[in-house]
Motif scaffolding. Structure first.
Motif, PDB file in Angstrom:
ATOM      1  N   LEU A   1       0.831  -1.202   0.000  1.00  0.00           N
ATOM      2  CA  LEU A   1       0.000   0.000   0.000  1.00  0.00           C
ATOM      3  C   LEU A   1       0.865   1.251   0.000  1.00  0.00           C
ATOM      4  CD1 LEU A   1      -2.780   1.320   0.181  1.00  0.00           C
ATOM      5  CD2 LEU A   1      -2.650   1.080   2.677  1.00  0.00           C
ATOM      6  N   SER A   2       1.914   1.253   0.817  1.00  0.00           N
ATOM      7  CA  SER A   2       2.821   2.399   0.845  1.00  0.00           C
ATOM      8  C   SER A   2       3.482   2.604  -0.514  1.00  0.00           C
ATOM      9  CB  SER A   2       3.890   2.190   1.915  1.00  0.00           C
ATOM     10  OG  SER A   2       4.820   3.249   1.926  1.00  0.00           O
ATOM     11  N   GLU A   3       3.895   1.518  -1.137  1.00  0.00           N
ATOM     12  CA  GLU A   3       4.532   1.616  -2.455  1.00  0.00           C
ATOM     13  C   GLU A   3       3.576   2.168  -3.502  1.00  0.00           C
ATOM     14  OE1 GLU A   3       6.517  -1.359  -5.827  1.00  0.00           O
ATOM     15  OE2 GLU A   3       6.316  -2.031  -3.749  1.00  0.00           O
ATOM     16  N   GLU A   4       2.329   1.690  -3.477  1.00  0.00           N
ATOM     17  CA  GLU A   4       1.355   2.149  -4.468  1.00  0.00           C
ATOM     18  C   GLU A   4       0.957   3.603  -4.243  1.00  0.00           C
ATOM     19  OE1 GLU A   4       0.859   0.635  -7.044  1.00  0.00           O
ATOM     20  OE2 GLU A   4       1.465  -1.408  -6.578  1.00  0.00           O
ATOM     21  N   ILE A   5       0.884   4.030  -2.991  1.00  0.00           N
ATOM     22  CA  ILE A   5       0.596   5.443  -2.718  1.00  0.00           C
ATOM     23  C   ILE A   5       1.743   6.307  -3.229  1.00  0.00           C
ATOM     24  CG2 ILE A   5       0.376   7.154  -0.871  1.00  0.00           C
ATOM     25  CD1 ILE A   5      -1.270   5.102   0.679  1.00  0.00           C
ATOM     26  N   GLY A   6       2.977   5.827  -3.082  1.00  0.00           N
ATOM     27  CA  GLY A   6       4.124   6.555  -3.638  1.00  0.00           C
ATOM     28  C   GLY A   6       4.025   6.673  -5.146  1.00  0.00           C
ATOM     29  N   ASP A   7       3.629   5.579  -5.813  1.00  0.00           N
ATOM     30  CA  ASP A   7       3.459   5.622  -7.271  1.00  0.00           C
ATOM     31  C   ASP A   7       2.370   6.624  -7.662  1.00  0.00           C
ATOM     32  OD1 ASP A   7       5.389   3.688  -7.483  1.00  0.00           O
ATOM     33  OD2 ASP A   7       3.982   2.030  -7.816  1.00  0.00           O
ATOM     34  N   LEU A   8       1.298   6.653  -6.873  1.00  0.00           N
ATOM     35  CA  LEU A   8       0.198   7.572  -7.161  1.00  0.00           C
ATOM     36  C   LEU A   8       0.658   9.025  -7.028  1.00  0.00           C
ATOM     37  CD1 LEU A   8      -2.771   8.282  -7.678  1.00  0.00           C
ATOM     38  CD2 LEU A   8      -3.198   7.900  -5.233  1.00  0.00           C
ATOM     39  N   LEU A   9       1.378   9.310  -5.959  1.00  0.00           N
ATOM     40  CA  LEU A   9       1.860  10.679  -5.755  1.00  0.00           C
ATOM     41  C   LEU A   9       2.837  11.086  -6.860  1.00  0.00           C
ATOM     42  CD1 LEU A   9       2.347  10.658  -1.882  1.00  0.00           C
ATOM     43  CD2 LEU A   9       0.645  11.957  -3.166  1.00  0.00           C
ATOM     44  N   PHE A  10       3.695  10.153  -7.277  1.00  0.00           N
ATOM     45  CA  PHE A  10       4.631  10.460  -8.364  1.00  0.00           C
ATOM     46  C   PHE A  10       3.865  10.761  -9.650  1.00  0.00           C
ATOM     47  CE2 PHE A  10       7.633   9.490 -11.788  1.00  0.00           C
ATOM     48  CZ  PHE A  10       8.732  10.229 -11.368  1.00  0.00           C
ATOM     49  N   SER A  11       2.803  10.014  -9.916  1.00  0.00           N
ATOM     50  CA  SER A  11       1.991  10.261 -11.112  1.00  0.00           C
ATOM     51  C   SER A  11       1.301  11.619 -11.028  1.00  0.00           C
ATOM     52  CB  SER A  11       0.951   9.149 -11.282  1.00  0.00           C
ATOM     53  OG  SER A  11       1.575   7.903 -11.491  1.00  0.00           O
ATOM     54  N   VAL A  12       0.840  11.985  -9.836  1.00  0.00           N
ATOM     55  CA  VAL A  12       0.200  13.294  -9.655  1.00  0.00           C
ATOM     56  C   VAL A  12       1.214  14.409  -9.893  1.00  0.00           C
ATOM     57  CG1 VAL A  12      -0.879  14.821  -7.965  1.00  0.00           C
ATOM     58  CG2 VAL A  12      -1.619  12.439  -8.135  1.00  0.00           C
ATOM     59  N   ALA A  13       2.466  14.217  -9.445  1.00  0.00           N
ATOM     60  CA  ALA A  13       3.505  15.216  -9.708  1.00  0.00           C
ATOM     61  C   ALA A  13       3.739  15.353 -11.210  1.00  0.00           C
ATOM     62  CB  ALA A  13       4.802  14.830  -8.996  1.00  0.00           C
ATOM     63  N   ASN A  14       3.698  14.240 -11.936  1.00  0.00           N
ATOM     64  CA  ASN A  14       3.811  14.287 -13.391  1.00  0.00           C
ATOM     65  C   ASN A  14       2.642  15.034 -14.019  1.00  0.00           C
ATOM     66  OD1 ASN A  14       6.013  12.765 -14.981  1.00  0.00           O
ATOM     67  ND2 ASN A  14       5.666  11.432 -13.225  1.00  0.00           N
ATOM     68  N   LEU A  15       1.450  14.789 -13.493  1.00  0.00           N
ATOM     69  CA  LEU A  15       0.266  15.477 -14.006  1.00  0.00           C
ATOM     70  C   LEU A  15       0.400  16.983 -13.803  1.00  0.00           C
ATOM     71  CD1 LEU A  15      -2.581  15.505 -15.172  1.00  0.00           C
ATOM     72  CD2 LEU A  15      -3.449  15.023 -12.864  1.00  0.00           C
TER      73      LEU A  15
END
Length: 308
Positions: free
Chosen positions: A233-247
């Motif tokens: 879950l922590s890893e996937e939340i990190g991926d989500l935040l990284f994608s939001v930074a890209n957005l």
């Protein structure tokens, strides 16, 4: 290099210490810092500091500058810029005491970098190019900027390898994303890393594709949550935040500013919600979620109508 000058000797700006009123402001600041760091006549706190102990203050002062800008308070901005300048002077003074470099070296290095990174504005000796120079083409400037920074990173990495290796060793693989400060806030660093990767062509075509990626990562967060796996879950939340930074990058929005503004909006609405609860005889901590949600919606309606 830590000893102070005798009174009457020229300071770093060429002004004698026995006439402090005639000193240029920067020369005065450098002299004051040298005195504060004097092991005999200086301030015990300042003398006890090191690069590591001062860094937290340097970071804090940079945030104070950003806060003054966000509030539009130019008087405060002047003061906070002074506090940030003091941090630069402090670090430079400690380096000078160790014989590494001095403030003038810092100023000279950034001046050289400005000239080097702006060949569309300056000649190699720093003279301005004519106003009509064809080198100012925006597309060429952006590509040139990325190339120059890549060359600088490669040169720094080569210098570090040379300084750290006494015997010849095979060169390690280059780090194409190296050089982004790890002390940056996580969102800001994510944006810079993604921007650097995009310079190599590793990027989405448009913001719509990044939105799809954000949805994909949100689904993966939900799956990890359902699986009850905290590490995943922590890893996937990190991926989500990284994608939001890209957005944010694709949308032309600074993610740190967007999050700061979003947090400020939540604070504002939360305070308004508390006022609505109080007006109806309730209070935070004593009201149930339904009452707080009703007060929250009322706060949003007030905001939309221009009422605070």
């Amino acid at each position: 290099m830590s000893e102070t000058r005798d009174a009457g000797q020229p300071g770093p700006n060429g002004v004698r210490d026995d006439n402090p009123a005639a000193e240029a402001p920067l020369g005065r600041l450098l002299r004051l810092m040298a005195t504060l760091r004097d092991p005999v006549a200086g301030c015990p706190w300042d003398v006890a500091q090191s690069f590591a102990t001062i860094v937290p203050y340097t970071i804090e002062e940079a945030y104070e500058v950003a806060d003054a800008v966000a509030r539009g308070d130019l008087g405060d901005l002047r003061d906070e810029l002074g506090d940030l300048l003091l941090q630069v002077v402090f670090h430079a003074r400690m380096a000078e005491e160790q014989g590494a470099f001095a403030f003038d070296d810092v100023a000279r290095a950034i001046g050289d970098k400005l000239v080097r990174r702006h060949p569309h504005v300056f000649t190699p000796d720093g003279a301005p190019l004519p106003a009509g120079s064809p080198l100012r083409d925006p597309a060429a400037v952006e590509a040139q900027w990325a190339a120059i920074k890549a060359q600088e990173r490669a040169a720094r990495q080569a210098e570090r390898r040379e300084a750290g290796n006494s015997a010849p060793t095979p060169d390690p693989a280059p780090d194409p994303l190296g050089g982004v400060a790890r002390a940056l806030p996580a969102l800001a660093r994510a944006e810079k890393i993604s921007r650097r990767a995009a310079a190599y062509g590793f990027d989405w075509d448009d913001a719509v594709q990044v939105v799809d990626k954000v949805r994909e990562e949100t689904d993966e967060v939900a799956e990890a949550l359902a699986a009850g796996d905290p590490e995943a879950l922590s890893e996937e939340i990190g991926d989500l935040l990284f994608s939001v930074a890209n957005l944010a990058r694709h949308a032309g929005t600074d993610p740190e500013t967007a999050l700061r503004d979003g947090t400020a909006k939540f604070e504002r609405r939360f305070a308004a919600m508390a006022r609505h609860l109080a007006a109806s005889g309730g209070a935070l901590g004593r009201s149930d979620l339904a009452a707080m949600e009703a007060a929250w919606q009322a706060a949003k309606r007030d905001e939309a109508a221009g009422r605070s």
